[in-house]
Motif scaffolding. Structure first.
Motif, PDB file in Angstrom:
ATOM      1  N   PRO A  89     -76.251 -28.009 -11.416  1.00  0.00           N
ATOM      2  CA  PRO A  89     -75.580 -27.534 -10.199  1.00  0.00           C
ATOM      3  C   PRO A  89     -74.112 -27.936 -10.099  1.00  0.00           C
ATOM      4  O   PRO A  89     -73.276 -27.142  -9.677  1.00  0.00           O
ATOM      5  CB  PRO A  89     -76.407 -28.141  -9.067  1.00  0.00           C
ATOM      6  CG  PRO A  89     -77.772 -28.286  -9.669  1.00  0.00           C
ATOM      7  CD  PRO A  89     -77.520 -28.652 -11.107  1.00  0.00           C
ATOM      8  N   ARG A  90     -73.771 -29.139 -10.497  1.00  0.00           N
ATOM      9  CA  ARG A  90     -72.364 -29.569 -10.401  1.00  0.00           C
ATOM     10  C   ARG A  90     -71.467 -28.735 -11.315  1.00  0.00           C
ATOM     11  O   ARG A  90     -70.325 -28.483 -10.993  1.00  0.00           O
ATOM     12  CB  ARG A  90     -72.217 -31.060 -10.669  1.00  0.00           C
ATOM     13  CG  ARG A  90     -72.479 -31.480 -12.085  1.00  0.00           C
ATOM     14  CD  ARG A  90     -72.315 -33.008 -12.273  1.00  0.00           C
ATOM     15  NE  ARG A  90     -72.797 -33.437 -13.552  1.00  0.00           N
ATOM     16  CZ  ARG A  90     -74.054 -33.662 -13.892  1.00  0.00           C
ATOM     17  NH1 ARG A  90     -74.995 -33.506 -12.968  1.00  0.00           N
ATOM     18  NH2 ARG A  90     -74.387 -34.050 -15.091  1.00  0.00           N
ATOM     19  N   GLU A  91     -72.000 -28.272 -12.455  1.00  0.00           N
ATOM     20  CA  GLU A  91     -71.231 -27.418 -13.349  1.00  0.00           C
ATOM     21  C   GLU A  91     -70.997 -26.040 -12.722  1.00  0.00           C
ATOM     22  O   GLU A  91     -69.911 -25.467 -12.849  1.00  0.00           O
ATOM     23  CB  GLU A  91     -71.951 -27.254 -14.692  1.00  0.00           C
ATOM     24  CG  GLU A  91     -72.069 -28.537 -15.461  1.00  0.00           C
ATOM     25  CD  GLU A  91     -73.097 -28.469 -16.586  1.00  0.00           C
ATOM     26  OE1 GLU A  91     -72.951 -29.270 -17.526  1.00  0.00           O
ATOM     27  OE2 GLU A  91     -74.011 -27.628 -16.539  1.00  0.00           O
ATOM     28  N   VAL A  92     -72.016 -25.542 -12.044  1.00  0.00           N
ATOM     29  CA  VAL A  92     -71.880 -24.255 -11.367  1.00  0.00           C
ATOM     30  C   VAL A  92     -70.860 -24.373 -10.247  1.00  0.00           C
ATOM     31  O   VAL A  92     -69.986 -23.515 -10.094  1.00  0.00           O
ATOM     32  CB  VAL A  92     -73.244 -23.764 -10.841  1.00  0.00           C
ATOM     33  CG1 VAL A  92     -73.095 -22.462 -10.066  1.00  0.00           C
ATOM     34  CG2 VAL A  92     -74.239 -23.600 -11.974  1.00  0.00           C
ATOM     35  N   ALA A  93     -70.959 -25.438  -9.453  1.00  0.00           N
ATOM     36  CA  ALA A  93     -70.010 -25.639  -8.354  1.00  0.00           C
ATOM     37  C   ALA A  93     -68.579 -25.768  -8.860  1.00  0.00           C
ATOM     38  O   ALA A  93     -67.658 -25.187  -8.293  1.00  0.00           O
ATOM     39  CB  ALA A  93     -70.408 -26.877  -7.551  1.00  0.00           C
ATOM     40  N   ALA A  94     -68.403 -26.497  -9.945  1.00  0.00           N
ATOM     41  CA  ALA A  94     -67.049 -26.671 -10.502  1.00  0.00           C
ATOM     42  C   ALA A  94     -66.505 -25.339 -11.010  1.00  0.00           C
ATOM     43  O   ALA A  94     -65.332 -25.023 -10.800  1.00  0.00           O
ATOM     44  CB  ALA A  94     -67.072 -27.699 -11.627  1.00  0.00           C
ATOM     45  N   ALA A  95     -67.343 -24.561 -11.660  1.00  0.00           N
ATOM     46  CA  ALA A  95     -66.893 -23.263 -12.180  1.00  0.00           C
ATOM     47  C   ALA A  95     -66.573 -22.312 -11.024  1.00  0.00           C
ATOM     48  O   ALA A  95     -65.605 -21.545 -11.093  1.00  0.00           O
ATOM     49  CB  ALA A  95     -67.958 -22.659 -13.088  1.00  0.00           C
ATOM     50  N   ALA A  96     -67.357 -22.354  -9.962  1.00  0.00           N
ATOM     51  CA  ALA A  96     -67.105 -21.490  -8.808  1.00  0.00           C
ATOM     52  C   ALA A  96     -65.808 -21.879  -8.105  1.00  0.00           C
ATOM     53  O   ALA A  96     -65.082 -21.011  -7.610  1.00  0.00           O
ATOM     54  CB  ALA A  96     -68.266 -21.549  -7.837  1.00  0.00           C
ATOM     55  N   ALA A  97     -65.535 -23.162  -8.085  1.00  0.00           N
ATOM     56  CA  ALA A  97     -64.290 -23.631  -7.428  1.00  0.00           C
ATOM     57  C   ALA A  97     -63.091 -23.153  -8.212  1.00  0.00           C
ATOM     58  O   ALA A  97     -62.047 -22.852  -7.693  1.00  0.00           O
ATOM     59  CB  ALA A  97     -64.285 -25.145  -7.317  1.00  0.00           C
TER      60      ALA A  97
END
Length: 97
Positions: A89-97
């Motif tokens: 999830p943290r990778e997805v959040a970082a990519a979305a940001a």
């Protein structure tokens, strides 16, 4: 910058087409659109994935895909069976940001 998450609990339930429709609507309203496919499953490395299909259907969107797993399974299961690292999830959040 609003972020919309489109999710579904199975294959062939309309996630990609729904994403394309939302993206096309946003583009028509003059917004820029980026589509992030966190984990693509069931597609070979040389095949077009869901993000590519969204771009084909919607138009000029920016696309990104974080991981690709060969079997058409839930991403965590597909990653495990392929001996690959699942998307976190943290990778997805970082990519979305």
């Amino acid at each position: 910058m609003p972020i919309l998450v489109i999710t579904g609990t199975g294959t062939e339930v309309g996630k990609t087409v729904t994403t394309a429709a939302v993206a096309a609507s946003a583009l028509a309203a003059g917004r820029s659109v980026a589509v992030l496919k966190a984990a693509q499953t069931g597609v070979r490395p040389d095949e077009r994935g869901d993000a590519d299909e969204v771009a084909r259907l919607a138009g000029a969107v920016t696309t990104a895909e974080l991981a690709r797993y060969p079997e058409p399974l839930a991403p965590a299961t597909a990653a495990l069976r392929a001996g690959m690292v699942p998307v976190r999830p943290r990778e997805v959040a970082a990519a979305a940001a």
